[in-house]
Design a protein around this motif. Structure first.
Motif, PDB file in Angstrom:
ATOM      1  N   ASP A 277       0.851  -1.132   0.025  1.00 55.19           N
ATOM      2  CA  ASP A 277       0.125   0.074   0.012  1.00 55.19           C
ATOM      3  C   ASP A 277       0.936   1.297   0.200  1.00 55.19           C
ATOM      4  O   ASP A 277       1.597   1.411   1.074  1.00 55.19           O
ATOM      5  CB  ASP A 277      -0.875  -0.072   1.340  1.00 55.19           C
ATOM      6  N   PRO A 278       0.822   2.053  -1.114  1.00 60.09           N
ATOM      7  CA  PRO A 278       1.835   3.242  -1.223  1.00 60.09           C
ATOM      8  C   PRO A 278       1.598   4.154  -0.042  1.00 60.09           C
ATOM      9  O   PRO A 278       2.426   4.919   0.344  1.00 60.09           O
ATOM     10  CB  PRO A 278       1.540   3.770  -2.452  1.00 60.09           C
ATOM     11  N   GLY A 279       0.330   4.425   0.347  1.00 54.45           N
ATOM     12  CA  GLY A 279       0.106   5.157   1.461  1.00 54.45           C
ATOM     13  C   GLY A 279       0.216   6.498   1.249  1.00 54.45           C
ATOM     14  O   GLY A 279       0.127   6.934  -0.006  1.00 54.45           O
ATOM     15  N   ASP A 280       0.553   7.426   2.304  1.00 53.09           N
ATOM     16  CA  ASP A 280       0.528   8.908   2.198  1.00 53.09           C
ATOM     17  C   ASP A 280       1.970   9.441   1.262  1.00 53.09           C
ATOM     18  O   ASP A 280       2.918   8.825   1.715  1.00 53.09           O
ATOM     19  CB  ASP A 280       0.645   9.722   3.560  1.00 53.09           C
ATOM     20  N   PRO A 281       1.662  10.178   0.301  1.00 53.07           N
ATOM     21  CA  PRO A 281       2.656  10.390  -0.546  1.00 53.07           C
ATOM     22  C   PRO A 281       3.937  11.526   0.274  1.00 53.07           C
ATOM     23  O   PRO A 281       5.085  11.539  -0.284  1.00 53.07           O
ATOM     24  CB  PRO A 281       2.116  10.946  -1.693  1.00 53.07           C
ATOM     25  N   ASP A 282       3.371  11.951   1.097  1.00 57.73           N
ATOM     26  CA  ASP A 282       4.373  12.886   1.939  1.00 57.73           C
ATOM     27  C   ASP A 282       4.862  12.705   3.238  1.00 57.73           C
ATOM     28  O   ASP A 282       5.658  13.454   3.684  1.00 57.73           O
ATOM     29  CB  ASP A 282       3.359  14.390   2.068  1.00 57.73           C
ATOM     30  N   LEU A 283       4.710  11.345   3.637  1.00 57.33           N
ATOM     31  CA  LEU A 283       5.183  10.670   4.776  1.00 57.33           C
ATOM     32  C   LEU A 283       6.281   9.971   4.548  1.00 57.33           C
ATOM     33  O   LEU A 283       6.202   8.823   3.776  1.00 57.33           O
ATOM     34  CB  LEU A 283       4.161   9.979   5.648  1.00 57.33           C
TER      35      LEU A 283
END
Length: 346
Positions: A277-283
């Motif tokens: 799951d790539p998840g939050d792009p900024d974290l």
């Protein structure tokens, strides 16, 4: 690694990998047409391409493992469609100096590198660490991923730049899928990859191939794996690429481990199985306090019960690692430390 199947999905095309090293000889057959000019921050001689003059062959072998392409004989890398940006920051006598390497990291991201491979390690003076950290922070702000070798003295002494926060520290695995004895360990370890008895271009005879051990090429394999995933998902950020690499890494036992981090890189899990799951792009998955720990990946049954393994040994899927060790697409070179040279075995 299932490289042949993975290449039907992605080859690293469109991704530039910076090789921060001793320079890259673009005249070797496997790299022709794949190496950008780059830059020399060590002697200021201009380009990072050291055609015919990379006497140590270290940077050249890293480039081969990442993006080499074979017609008949030679080294095929994990991401044969990727381009190499050579950045020279040392030679066989002086390697891993903070100032030129930090300049090289900045140059890399300013010139389009999404992945930065630093197959070098060493102790760092306290005065050097701010330069390392500032350069890494700059690369992360620009969206790049920075991989570095954990070191080859087998100790828990932090090596740099792998121990700099934000760097993805990579350890080496042996043929049996357990941590190689020479691979340094510590809480900063993030990933592992094969690093024992892996072939590359010989130093003495540039036309021949030799076997090497070390975390250098383990780092190159991790960098190339990131290039594969990113080329298949160009809309992802570096944080997302790294997150799915951590989620899908192979391991047995609790993670993160001081010896293999989240486990062995397995890009096929992402590219063929659609896992992660790539998840939050900024974290940033290793840095940001708000980011949750990457979920443990599904693993195959260990070859032996975990209790029968020494504390620092974590068996991975034997068949996969056998393929890694024998496939023409994977070649691992000894991490070049300032006081240690690779043993060549024709």
């Amino acid at each position: 690694m299932q490289s042949a199947q993975v290449w039907r999905v992605a080859t690293g095309d469109g991704i530039t990998v910076a090789v921060v090293d001793t320079g890259v000889d673009s005249t070797v057959s496997e790299l022709r047409g794949k190496v950008l000019p780059g830059h020399d921050f060590y002697e200021g001689r201009g380009r990072g391409r050291t055609d015919g003059d990379d006497t140590e062959r270290h940077g050249t072998n890293m480039a081969l493992a990442i993006a080499g392409r074979v017609d008949e004989r030679g080294v095929t890398g994990i991401a044969p469609g990727a381009r190499i940006l050579p950045i020279r920051v040392g030679d066989k006598h002086n390697f891993g100096i903070a100032r030129p390497a930090a300049e090289g990291i900045r140059y890399a991201v300013d010139n389009g590198a999404k992945v930065i491979n630093i197959s070098m390690a060493g102790t760092a003076r306290p005065t050097d660490r701010p330069a390392w950290q500032a350069a890494v922070d700059y690369a992360l702000r620009k969206g790049a991923i920075v991989f570095a070798g954990a070191g080859n003295d087998g100790s828990g002494v932090p090596q740099y730049p792998a121990a700099i926060p934000g760097v993805v520290a990579v350890g080496a695995l042996g043929r049996d899928g357990t941590r190689a004895g020479f691979s340094n360990h510590g809480d900063h370890l993030a990933l592992a990859a094969p690093g024992v008895d892996m072939p590359g271009r010989c130093t003495a005879d540039k036309a021949e191939y030799c076997a090497f051990d070390g975390t250098s090429h383990a780092t190159a394999i991790a960098s190339a794996s990131a290039a594969l995933i990113w080329s298949a998902h160009p809309e992802w950020t570096g944080n997302q690429v790294l997150r799915v690499m951590l989620q899908t890494a192979g391991h047995v036992g609790p993670v993160p481990s001081r010896f293999i981090g989240y486990g062995s890189v397995r890009p096929a899990q992402v590219l063929l199985e659609g896992k992660g799951d790539p998840g939050d792009p900024d974290l940033h998955p290793l840095l940001d306090a708000r980011a949750s720990t990457p979920p443990a990946p599904a693993t195959a049954a260990p070859a032996k019960p975990l209790a029968e393994q020494p504390p620092d040994r974590f068996p991975l899927r034997t068949a996969a690692l056998t393929a890694v060790a024998t496939a023409g697409g994977l070649l691992v070179l000894l991490l070049f430390l300032r006081h240690r040279h690779p043993k060549e075995r024709p």
